[in-house]
Design a protein around this motif. Structure first.
Motif, PDB file in Angstrom:
ATOM      1  N   ALA A 153       0.852  -1.184   0.000  1.00 48.51           N
ATOM      2  CA  ALA A 153       0.000   0.000   0.000  1.00 48.51           C
ATOM      3  C   ALA A 153       0.887   1.233   0.000  1.00 48.51           C
ATOM      4  CB  ALA A 153      -0.913   0.005   1.235  1.00 48.51           C
ATOM      5  N   ASP A 154       0.313   2.360  -0.354  1.00 48.44           N
ATOM      6  CA  ASP A 154       1.052   3.617  -0.289  1.00 48.44           C
ATOM      7  C   ASP A 154       1.437   3.915   1.155  1.00 48.44           C
ATOM      8  OD1 ASP A 154       0.777   4.121  -3.052  1.00 48.44           O
ATOM      9  OD2 ASP A 154      -1.215   4.966  -2.746  1.00 48.44           O
ATOM     10  N   ARG A 155       2.590   4.550   1.340  1.00 48.05           N
ATOM     11  CA  ARG A 155       3.042   4.904   2.679  1.00 48.05           C
ATOM     12  C   ARG A 155       3.582   6.323   2.686  1.00 48.05           C
ATOM     13  NH1 ARG A 155       6.565  -0.223   4.880  1.00 48.05           N
ATOM     14  NH2 ARG A 155       6.166  -1.608   3.139  1.00 48.05           N
ATOM     15  N   VAL A 301      -3.618  12.147   2.252  1.00 48.66           N
ATOM     16  CA  VAL A 301      -4.948  12.353   1.681  1.00 48.66           C
ATOM     17  C   VAL A 301      -4.878  12.380   0.156  1.00 48.66           C
ATOM     18  CG1 VAL A 301      -6.880  13.968   1.497  1.00 48.66           C
ATOM     19  CG2 VAL A 301      -5.834  13.531   3.720  1.00 48.66           C
ATOM     20  N   GLU A 302      -3.840  12.999  -0.391  1.00 51.75           N
ATOM     21  CA  GLU A 302      -3.722  13.064  -1.853  1.00 51.75           C
ATOM     22  C   GLU A 302      -3.450  11.678  -2.451  1.00 51.75           C
ATOM     23  OE1 GLU A 302      -3.881  14.250  -5.659  1.00 51.75           O
ATOM     24  OE2 GLU A 302      -4.589  15.282  -3.844  1.00 51.75           O
ATOM     25  N   LEU A 303      -2.625  10.876  -1.770  1.00 59.91           N
ATOM     26  CA  LEU A 303      -2.393   9.509  -2.249  1.00 59.91           C
ATOM     27  C   LEU A 303      -3.693   8.712  -2.236  1.00 59.91           C
ATOM     28  CD1 LEU A 303       0.966   8.620  -0.440  1.00 59.91           C
ATOM     29  CD2 LEU A 303       0.632   8.922  -2.899  1.00 59.91           C
ATOM     30  N   GLU A 315       1.990   1.465  -9.073  1.00 63.47           N
ATOM     31  CA  GLU A 315       2.492   0.612  -7.990  1.00 63.47           C
ATOM     32  C   GLU A 315       2.479   1.396  -6.675  1.00 63.47           C
ATOM     33  OE1 GLU A 315       3.513  -2.693  -8.050  1.00 63.47           O
ATOM     34  OE2 GLU A 315       2.494  -2.573  -9.991  1.00 63.47           O
ATOM     35  N   PRO A 316       2.419   0.687  -5.535  1.00 60.80           N
ATOM     36  CA  PRO A 316       2.428   1.383  -4.241  1.00 60.80           C
ATOM     37  C   PRO A 316       3.613   2.340  -4.134  1.00 60.80           C
ATOM     38  CG  PRO A 316       1.918  -0.928  -3.925  1.00 60.80           C
ATOM     39  CD  PRO A 316       2.275  -0.778  -5.374  1.00 60.80           C
ATOM     40  N   ARG A 317       3.343   3.523  -3.602  1.00 61.79           N
ATOM     41  CA  ARG A 317       4.369   4.550  -3.487  1.00 61.79           C
ATOM     42  C   ARG A 317       4.810   4.710  -2.036  1.00 61.79           C
ATOM     43  NH1 ARG A 317       0.318   8.262  -6.644  1.00 61.79           N
ATOM     44  NH2 ARG A 317      -0.954   6.707  -5.569  1.00 61.79           N
TER      45      ARG A 317
END
Length: 342
Positions: A153-155, A301-303, A315-317
């Motif tokens: 997941a994004d972090r 919030v933007e992610l 892909e997850p950032r």
């Protein structure tokens, strides 16, 4: 009865579609028509049905934020910033606290569904990689903080190792040679990272790592910091500086130092982590690592917004947020400028 789009359109002398475009913020409306619609909206007191609008868009208009403890000021301040950032994107934020307990983190994650929220921002302390699959795959989420979890997941996080290293290097640069650490805890992933930064800074300064100068903390509350500081000061050779893994631990350490008749920073320097508002009002004012909480909230919030746009997305950032060391009175250099003792 409540005014309708038809009522607004009749008063403004435009079509219902034009009123709908204005209400929903679409740009393809002539300036004169927009002005007339806005005046009609004010005159009629029309209020859009947000729930129905979100349903048509396939969204709930809500996101969740899952944190360990709202009573810990860092999380309270971060939640406030997320609420502001989410409001700018027409989201309401639902808050859940887990006390850092794995089962409660799992339950909070598994309770989320696309009919409840559009996504979630979570700051886990005990979740495992397998636990992440407990969530509904239709609900995207963003993880806050550096974690042992796989990059599924994004972090968003600061570099905890570099941040801790900066704080301890600052203490070593003041000539402190017995630098203690308060906050080790095997249940906290960030604690291991901050301990690593502490050890790296000691090595860079040519100082020996001493187990007796590293104090654990079951929780990151003031009382835990106070007790840990008492244990350190009871050593045959007590520390001349202390790096605390959060500001609440540092507040407790300051209290114990004062109770023992010690003068901070002359007798013992104290540094914290998080730059909570209280740190600027402590006595003396607390030197602390200051994560850019505004950037963390905005980025998270933007992610999440990008993930709710449909499709699998990129892909997850992994985004590294900035930090700075806020140097204040609790780590002033020794000398005549340190001020008189009380």
């Amino acid at each position: 009865m409540a005014p309708t789009l038809k009522d607004v359109a009749a008063l403004a002398g435009v079509s219902i579609k034009t009123v709908s475009n204005v209400v929903n913020g679409y740009g393809f409306v002539k300036a004169e028509n927009r002005r007339r619609v806005e005046e009609a909206l004010q005159a009629t007191g029309y209020r859009p049905n947000v729930g129905a609008r979100n349903l048509r868009r396939g969204r709930t208009g809500c996101i969740a934020m899952i944190v360990p403890e709202l009573g810990v000021p860092y999380f309270g301040e971060l939640v406030s910033l997320v609420i502001t950032a989410a409001a700018d994107r027409d989201w309401t934020v639902l808050i859940e606290q887990t006390q850092g307990v794995r089962e409660r983190e799992r339950e909070a994650l598994s309770a989320l569904g696309p009919h409840i929220v559009d996504g979630a921002i979570l700051s886990p302390e005990a979740l495992t990689a397998d636990d992440l699959t407990a969530g509904d795959p239709g609900v995207p989420f963003v993880i806050l903080g550096e974690h042992w979890l796989p990059a599924s997941a994004d972090r968003v996080a600061i570099d905890n190792v570099a941040a801790a290293r900066a704080a301890v290097s600052h203490l070593a640069g003041l000539g402190r040679r017995r630098i203690a650490a308060i906050g080790t805890n095997p249940a906290r992933g960030t604690a291991a990272l901050r301990l690593r930064g502490y050890r790296e800074a000691l090595a860079e300064a040519g100082l020996e790592y001493r187990e007796e100068l590293v104090a654990p903390a079951a929780k990151y509350h003031r009382r835990d910091g106070a007790q840990a500081m008492a244990d350190l000061l009871d050593l045959p050779q007590p520390p001349d500086a202390v790096f605390c893994f959060n500001d609440l631990l540092a507040m407790g350490a300051l209290r114990t130092a004062a109770d023992r008749g010690l003068w901070v920073p002359d007798d013992v320097a104290v540094a914290g982590f998080d730059n909570i508002e209280e740190a600027a009002y402590a006595h003396p004012r607390l030197t602390t690592v200051a994560p850019d909480k505004q950037a963390i909230a905005e980025t998270a919030v933007e992610l999440l917004r990008a993930r709710t746009g449909g499709g699998d997305g990129p892909e997850p950032r992994d985004v590294v947020a900035p930090f700075r060391l806020e140097v204040r009175g609790s780590t002033r250099p020794r000398g005549p400028m340190s001020g008189p003792r009380p």
